[in-house]
Design a protein around this motif. Sequence first.
Motif, mmCIF file in Angstrom:
data_model
loop_
_atom_site.group_PDB
_atom_site.id
_atom_site.type_symbol
_atom_site.label_atom_id
_atom_site.label_comp_id
_atom_site.label_asym_id
_atom_site.label_seq_id
_atom_site.Cartn_x
_atom_site.Cartn_y
_atom_site.Cartn_z
ATOM 1 N N ASN A 21 -19.497 6.849 6.008
ATOM 2 C CA ASN A 21 -18.654 8.028 6.205
ATOM 3 C C ASN A 21 -17.709 8.273 5.047
ATOM 4 O O ASN A 21 -17.635 7.495 4.103
ATOM 5 C CB ASN A 21 -17.851 7.903 7.497
ATOM 6 N N ARG A 22 -16.971 9.365 5.181
ATOM 7 C CA ARG A 22 -16.050 9.817 4.135
ATOM 8 C C ARG A 22 -14.943 8.798 3.877
ATOM 9 O O ARG A 22 -14.408 8.195 4.790
ATOM 10 C CB ARG A 22 -15.435 11.131 4.587
ATOM 11 N N GLU A 23 -14.583 8.691 2.621
ATOM 12 C CA GLU A 23 -13.512 7.778 2.210
ATOM 13 C C GLU A 23 -12.216 8.566 2.049
ATOM 14 O O GLU A 23 -12.191 9.629 1.443
ATOM 15 C CB GLU A 23 -13.905 7.152 0.872
ATOM 16 N N HIS A 24 -11.150 8.043 2.626
ATOM 17 C CA HIS A 24 -9.840 8.682 2.530
ATOM 18 C C HIS A 24 -8.956 7.826 1.627
ATOM 19 O O HIS A 24 -8.830 6.628 1.849
ATOM 20 C CB HIS A 24 -9.191 8.798 3.907
ATOM 21 N N LYS A 25 -8.345 8.471 0.647
ATOM 22 C CA LYS A 25 -7.482 7.752 -0.288
ATOM 23 C C LYS A 25 -6.343 8.680 -0.681
ATOM 24 O O LYS A 25 -6.572 9.716 -1.292
ATOM 25 C CB LYS A 25 -8.286 7.346 -1.523
ATOM 26 N N ARG A 26 -5.119 8.311 -0.270
ATOM 27 C CA ARG A 26 -3.952 9.124 -0.581
ATOM 28 C C ARG A 26 -2.776 8.234 -0.929
ATOM 29 O O ARG A 26 -2.711 7.083 -0.504
ATOM 30 C CB ARG A 26 -3.578 9.999 0.602
ATOM 31 N N VAL A 27 -1.838 8.796 -1.666
ATOM 32 C CA VAL A 27 -0.642 8.067 -2.084
ATOM 33 C C VAL A 27 0.569 8.705 -1.402
ATOM 34 O O VAL A 27 0.721 9.926 -1.391
ATOM 35 C CB VAL A 27 -0.482 8.124 -3.619
ATOM 36 N N PHE A 28 1.417 7.866 -0.809
ATOM 37 C CA PHE A 28 2.623 8.308 -0.118
ATOM 38 C C PHE A 28 3.824 7.550 -0.660
ATOM 39 O O PHE A 28 3.687 6.492 -1.253
ATOM 40 C CB PHE A 28 2.514 8.055 1.384
ATOM 41 N N SER A 29 5.004 8.066 -0.370
ATOM 42 C CA SER A 29 6.213 7.430 -0.883
ATOM 43 C C SER A 29 6.641 6.238 -0.023
ATOM 44 O O SER A 29 7.299 5.336 -0.523
ATOM 45 C CB SER A 29 7.350 8.445 -0.986
ATOM 46 N N THR A 30 6.281 6.230 1.269
ATOM 47 C CA THR A 30 6.667 5.112 2.132
ATOM 48 C C THR A 30 5.447 4.525 2.838
ATOM 49 O O THR A 30 4.424 5.203 3.020
ATOM 50 C CB THR A 30 7.678 5.553 3.210
ATOM 51 N N LYS A 31 5.580 3.290 3.252
ATOM 52 C CA LYS A 31 4.496 2.609 3.954
ATOM 53 C C LYS A 31 4.274 3.216 5.337
ATOM 54 O O LYS A 31 3.144 3.316 5.813
ATOM 55 C CB LYS A 31 4.827 1.122 4.081
ATOM 56 N N ALA A 32 5.344 3.644 5.975
ATOM 57 C CA ALA A 32 5.235 4.254 7.303
ATOM 58 C C ALA A 32 4.408 5.538 7.250
ATOM 59 O O ALA A 32 3.621 5.815 8.162
ATOM 60 C CB ALA A 32 6.615 4.533 7.853
ATOM 61 N N GLU A 33 4.576 6.326 6.190
ATOM 62 C CA GLU A 33 3.779 7.543 6.042
ATOM 63 C C GLU A 33 2.301 7.218 5.922
ATOM 64 O O GLU A 33 1.460 7.909 6.487
ATOM 65 C CB GLU A 33 4.229 8.326 4.814
ATOM 66 N N CYS A 34 1.974 6.159 5.198
ATOM 67 C CA CYS A 34 0.577 5.730 5.064
ATOM 68 C C CYS A 34 -0.015 5.382 6.423
ATOM 69 O O CYS A 34 -1.127 5.792 6.755
ATOM 70 C CB CYS A 34 0.472 4.509 4.155
#
Length: 70
Positions: A21-34
């Motif tokens: 399936n599709r791979e999701h990869k994003r960058v966030f400023s906090t761990k909670a957002e991830c």
Amino acid sequence: MFVKKVSTSYEAHFRVNGRGNREHKRVFSTKAECERFQRYTITQFETQADVKLWLEKPKDMRRLFELVAL
């Protein structure tokens, strides 16, 4: 599914249902957002929700007397 520390931010990198399936990869400023992004994406996949919250609802084009009759 993991959250990785990258310089001054955190990176979420995962696949919802395994290798095919599709791979999701994003960058966030906090761990909670991830973690919230991961949970949200997984629940969207599991429920097969095709609701696009960012689209506007269609206008109600009924006349006033039609609404009063209801």
